[in-house]
Structures are given as structure tokens and as C-alpha cells.
Design a protein around this motif. Structure first.
Motif, PDB file in Angstrom:
ATOM      1  N   ALA A  27       0.328   3.355   7.154  1.00 32.25           N
ATOM      2  CA  ALA A  27       0.033   2.060   7.754  1.00 32.25           C
ATOM      3  C   ALA A  27      -1.515   1.508   7.552  1.00 32.25           C
ATOM      4  CB  ALA A  27       0.011   2.179   9.370  1.00 32.25           C
ATOM      5  N   GLU A  28      -2.243   2.394   7.041  1.00 28.50           N
ATOM      6  CA  GLU A  28      -3.738   2.469   6.814  1.00 28.50           C
ATOM      7  C   GLU A  28      -4.456   1.591   5.629  1.00 28.50           C
ATOM      8  OE1 GLU A  28      -4.827   5.961  10.060  1.00 28.50           O
ATOM      9  OE2 GLU A  28      -4.547   6.457   7.871  1.00 28.50           O
ATOM     10  N   GLY A  29      -2.614   1.892   4.221  1.00 28.09           N
ATOM     11  CA  GLY A  29      -3.686   1.547   2.879  1.00 28.09           C
ATOM     12  C   GLY A  29      -2.858   2.713   2.270  1.00 28.09           C
ATOM     13  N   ARG A  30      -2.936   4.297   2.763  1.00 28.56           N
ATOM     14  CA  ARG A  30      -4.082   5.863   1.946  1.00 28.56           C
ATOM     15  C   ARG A  30      -2.742   5.728   1.496  1.00 28.56           C
ATOM     16  NH1 ARG A  30      -7.807   8.178   4.767  1.00 28.56           N
ATOM     17  NH2 ARG A  30      -7.929   7.079   6.880  1.00 28.56           N
ATOM     18  N   LEU A  31      -1.111   5.071   1.410  1.00 30.93           N
ATOM     19  CA  LEU A  31       0.222   5.017   0.882  1.00 30.93           C
ATOM     20  C   LEU A  31       0.671   3.822   0.621  1.00 30.93           C
ATOM     21  CD1 LEU A  31       1.758   8.596   1.850  1.00 30.93           C
ATOM     22  CD2 LEU A  31       0.176   8.979   0.280  1.00 30.93           C
TER      23      LEU A  31
END
Length: 180
Positions: A27-31
Motif C-alpha cells: 500500500a505504501e509502494g514499497r513492493l
């Protein structure tokens, strides 16, 4: 191998905690989506804490606020879950649903702040949020919808920050909700 050198076995709860970290990182764009899918498979197959550590070693850990009250997180894993009735909703409440369904009913809940933030992740899932009359709803994110809902100026606010991947998050006013 002696007992003291054997890796500690992972529990279902340990795996669930890593799944929440993975979905939060997504959700945070890390994956990316393929990374998330691969890591979910590895997490579900993990037998030990070492296995789980390898899956999530490059992600930030949970960051609970000091003295934060319980009841700020709800997880459904391949299950249907409902939260309703009389309960105190904290200023920020997080729901993560993986291949399941969730009903979050706020009709008679006590909103503790003038602005309540609901962070919702629905991975191949459906989340339904029922908001009482007189409460303004604001939505942001992907896969989040809002049925028309009137509220007076200065009304309490429920902010739904959502991410639905192959799923759906829907906020409804009391008028639009007919189930008992």
C-alpha cells in the motif's frame, strides 16, 4: 542438530503479522504486485521465524505508538469478519482483509474524534463500511466507492483511505444499507 540450535517454529499469528507488513508495504509502494504475490506465498509456506525474517527483512517493522490502545487493527484471513454494535472507534483504525469479506458497521459506534481515519486494505476481498446519518465521509485511494451521503457542515468526518487489489471497498450511508 541439538535443540538449542533449531530455529523457532512460526505460528499462524506470526505469519499473519508478516502478511499485514507485506500488505502495508504494498500500500505504501514499497513492493510491486508480483513481489507481493511471491512474498505472500513464501510467508504462507514459512515454517520458522528465520523463514519469515527472510521474507520481510527489507521492510520496516510495525510502528505502534507508545501507549496506543488496543483495538486499532482488525485482520481477516480467508474469513468473514464483522465489527459493529457499541464500540469506541479510535482516531485511526486499520483493517486488512485477505481473500475474505468484512463489514465495519459504525451506525451505533462512538467516534472518539471529530475526524476518524479508516485505513483499509482489501486484497481479493470486499469491505463494506456503514456510516450513520449526520457523518461526512471522505474517500481516497484505489478501489474505494462512496454511496451518496448527506451531512451538515461541521459534522464529524470519517476518512476512508483504501487500497483494494482485485477487490472492493464501499462506504455507505445508513439509508443505503438495508441489512439488519
Amino acid at each position: 542438530m541439538s535443540v538449542e540450535h533449531q530455529p523457532l517454529r512460526a505460528s499462524d499469528r506470526d505469519r499473519d503479522e508478516v502478511l499485514v507488513r507485506l500488505h502495508t508495504a504494498y500500500a505504501e509502494g514499497r513492493l510491486s504486485e508480483p513481489e507481493l504475490d511471491e512474498r505472500i506465498d513464501l510467508t504462507l509456506a514459512a515454517r520458522t521465524h528465520d523463514d519469515l525474517g527472510r521474507v520481510s527483512a527489507d521492510l520496516p517493522g510495525p510502528r505502534p505508538a507508545p501507549g496506543s490502545p488496543s483495538g486499532r487493527l482488525q485482520v481477516a484471513y480467508k474469513d468473514t469478519i464483522a465489527r459493529g454494535g457499541r464500540w469506541r472507534v479510535p482516531d485511526t483504525f486499520t483493517s486488512v482483509v485477505y481473500k475474505g469479506r468484512m463489514l465495519l458497521d459504525l451506525r451505533i459506534a462512538e467516534l472518539t474524534e471529530t475526524v476518524t481515519t479508516l485505513r483499509v486494505v482489501a486484497y481479493k476481498s470486499t469491505v463494506e463500511i456503514v456510516v450513520p446519518a449526520g457523518v461526512r465521509v471522505e474517500t481516497a485511494g484505489t478501489g474505494v466507492s462512496l454511496d451518496a451521503h448527506d451531512a451538515p457542515a461541521g459534522a464529524p468526518v470519517v476518512r476512508v483511505q483504501g487500497l483494494a487489489y482485485k477487490g472492493h471497498i464501499e462506504a455507505k450511508g445508513t439509508r443505503e444499507y438495508s441489512a439488519v
